[in-house]
Design an enzyme around this catalytic site. Structure first.
Site, mmCIF file in Angstrom:
data_model
loop_
_atom_site.group_PDB
_atom_site.id
_atom_site.type_symbol
_atom_site.label_atom_id
_atom_site.label_comp_id
_atom_site.label_asym_id
_atom_site.label_seq_id
_atom_site.Cartn_x
_atom_site.Cartn_y
_atom_site.Cartn_z
ATOM 1 N N ARG A 49 0.843 -1.190 0.000
ATOM 2 C CA ARG A 49 0.000 0.000 0.000
ATOM 3 C C ARG A 49 0.887 1.251 0.000
ATOM 4 O O ARG A 49 1.269 1.754 1.061
ATOM 5 C CB ARG A 49 -0.923 -0.005 1.223
ATOM 6 C CG ARG A 49 -1.910 -1.172 1.224
ATOM 7 C CD ARG A 49 -2.898 -1.079 2.387
ATOM 8 N NE ARG A 49 -2.214 -1.237 3.661
ATOM 9 C CZ ARG A 49 -1.957 -2.409 4.231
ATOM 10 N NH1 ARG A 49 -2.292 -3.521 3.618
ATOM 11 N NH2 ARG A 49 -1.341 -2.462 5.397
ATOM 12 N N VAL A 134 12.925 -16.455 15.197
ATOM 13 C CA VAL A 134 12.556 -17.372 16.281
ATOM 14 C C VAL A 134 12.194 -16.678 17.579
ATOM 15 O O VAL A 134 11.165 -16.971 18.169
ATOM 16 C CB VAL A 134 13.680 -18.409 16.528
ATOM 17 C CG1 VAL A 134 13.389 -19.237 17.766
ATOM 18 C CG2 VAL A 134 13.828 -19.314 15.316
ATOM 19 N N GLY A 136 12.578 -12.992 18.481
ATOM 20 C CA GLY A 136 12.710 -11.552 18.534
ATOM 21 C C GLY A 136 14.130 -11.091 18.794
ATOM 22 O O GLY A 136 15.062 -11.464 18.083
ATOM 23 N N GLY A 189 -2.583 -5.465 22.679
ATOM 24 C CA GLY A 189 -1.828 -5.592 21.440
ATOM 25 C C GLY A 189 -0.916 -6.796 21.382
ATOM 26 O O GLY A 189 -0.145 -6.949 20.438
ATOM 27 N N LYS A 207 8.836 -22.310 14.831
ATOM 28 C CA LYS A 207 10.090 -21.983 15.514
ATOM 29 C C LYS A 207 10.783 -23.248 16.014
ATOM 30 O O LYS A 207 12.019 -23.340 15.972
ATOM 31 C CB LYS A 207 9.799 -21.022 16.669
ATOM 32 C CG LYS A 207 9.276 -19.671 16.193
ATOM 33 C CD LYS A 207 8.768 -18.814 17.342
ATOM 34 C CE LYS A 207 8.247 -17.484 16.833
ATOM 35 N NZ LYS A 207 7.670 -16.646 17.917
#
Length: 430
Positions: A49, A134, A136, A189, A207
């Protein structure tokens, strides 16, 4: 002496993670150049976008033609953070063909078809790095691939999904039910609008496949990983766990068989003793516990998701790959020399916690114990509580094969004194 010509980077995707990668590349440009030995330049950003406002990313760098971007020929490194199987797979292999190394955070693609990506990278003399795929920001892939390359890893067990750990932690500490804890995770979130990939264990299974492949130097695909979600975990499971001095976690477990001839990879909820380091991992944090012959027990802990933490791992890989480019070298590729088979879940040996609803009358315990004995499953402890003709019978086994336990449960269901199997949960970490 620093090279003046910049290394050019193409960014595929500019969402939560991609925008953080772009921001750090811009704000830390001087530091990155000093660490690499040459400046790095964001040469193009492919998005779906183009009209969306992306602060800090010059409009002239935005393109919707990702294929043209990776085919440019002057791109040194492609950073892929769009996720999914296609077009990511084609874009990555195309990047290799046109002389670019790749940094990816795409766990799903690596778990499903990592062998193809490794082969393409090797064929064209390029790097494939994926620390962010895997856990972060937690340094995990590089320690397994490099720091422990001279050791023999026997087990990797961890919490690799922050959403599920947040939910289970809230259920444990506040007494909330699954739905209530999920609603809180969504509001904060931590959970997506559709949390299926997390709560049903798909994310953790991908993972686990990656970790098992690296740890045991063999190819492990997503389809090889046994998977159970955690949507059926209840407050009663936590109450039972507390009575045993345990808590409940969704674990990814990769193990080498005792004889060294096979491996297993699985994801499922499990009771784990409060004394185990993983039991204290709270909220949306991740942690991975590694057991190796020489190094012993190691634990890696930190934020396992989020824009900035994941971008940190991406940038770490970017620095390493850029250094390799300057030195005309490549880092470690696929190591699958052992070619160990992945055993089915039925071959896994562990302890079990089984809660049965039974009739409250004499002889029930003897019937149940006989079924366990007939299937070769040894009982460690039994706890029974009854009232008004109904009772709850909790059995904790010694270590047993999953296949034997499954046969036991099938036989228990056929007893007229067993009203139902309330829950079955594995006990790990002992």
């Amino acid at each position: 002496m620093m090279r003046t010509r910049p290394l050019k980077v193409a960014l595929l995707g500019c969402g939560v993670v991609g925008s953080e990668v772009a921001r750090i590349m811009t704000t830390h440009a001087d530091d990155l150049a000093a660490r690499i030995g040459a400046p790095v330049e964001l040469a193009g950003v492919a998005v779906r976008r183009p009209d969306k406002v992306r602060g800090g990313v010059p409009a002239e760098l935005i393109t919707t033609d990702a294929t043209a971007l990776v085919k440019r020929g002057d791109i040194d490194v492609v950073v892929e953070v769009i996720g999914g199987i296609e077009p990511a797979r084609t874009l990555i292999t195309t990047a290799f063909e046109h002389g670019a190394s790749v940094v990816s955070a795409n766990k799903a693609l690596l778990a499903q078809d990592g062998a193809t990506l490794y082969a393409a990278a090797q064929q064209h003399g390029q790097d494939l790095y994926y620390e962010a795929a895997v856990a972060g920001a937690i340094p995990l892939i590089r320690p397994l691939r490099e720091s422990l390359a001279g050791d023999k890893i026997n087990r990797v067990m961890g919490i690799v999904n922050g959403t599920t750990n947040f939910i289970l932690d809230k259920m444990d500490t506040s007494g909330a039910g699954y739905s209530e804890a999920l609603d809180e995770a969504t509001a904060l979130g931590y959970a997506e609008a559709d949390p299926t990939a997390d709560v049903e264990g798909f994310d953790a299974a991908a993972k686990a496949a990656i970790l098992a492949g690296i740890a045991f130097h063999t190819r492990v695909r997503l389809d090889d990983v046994y998977r159970e979600g955690m949507t059926e975990v209840t407050a009663a499971d936590f109450a039972s766990a507390k009575q045993m001095g345990c808590t409940v976690k969704l674990l990814a477990i990769c193990e080498r068989a005792a004889d060294g001839e096979s491996v297993t990879a699985r994801v499922h909820p499990a009771m784990i003793p409060l004394s185990h380091p993983l039991a204290s991992v709270r909220e949306a944090y991740n942690a991975v516990f590694v057991e190796a012959d020489a190094a012993g027990q190691l634990m890696f802990y930190g934020p396992g998701a989020g824009g900035a933490p994941t971008a940190s791992a991406v940038l770490g890989d970017l620095v390493a790959v850029c250094r390799n480019k300057l030195n005309e070298a490549t880092g470690p590729g696929e190591s699958a020399y052992t070619q160990l088979p992945v055993s089915p879940m039925g071959d896994v040996v562990t302890r079990y916690h089984i809660s049965l609803d039974v009739a409250d009358k004499p002889g029930v315990l003897a019937q149940v114990a006989t079924v366990f004995a007939e299937h070769g499953v040894s009982i460690d402890t039994v706890r029974q509580q009854g009232k008004d003709g109904e009772a709850s019978l909790v059995v904790v086994t010694h270590r047993a094969h999953d296949a034997a336990l499954s046969g036991t449960v099938d036989a228990l269901r056929k007893l007229d004194t067993v009203r139902g199997v309330a829950s079955i949960m594995r006990v790990e970490g002992e």
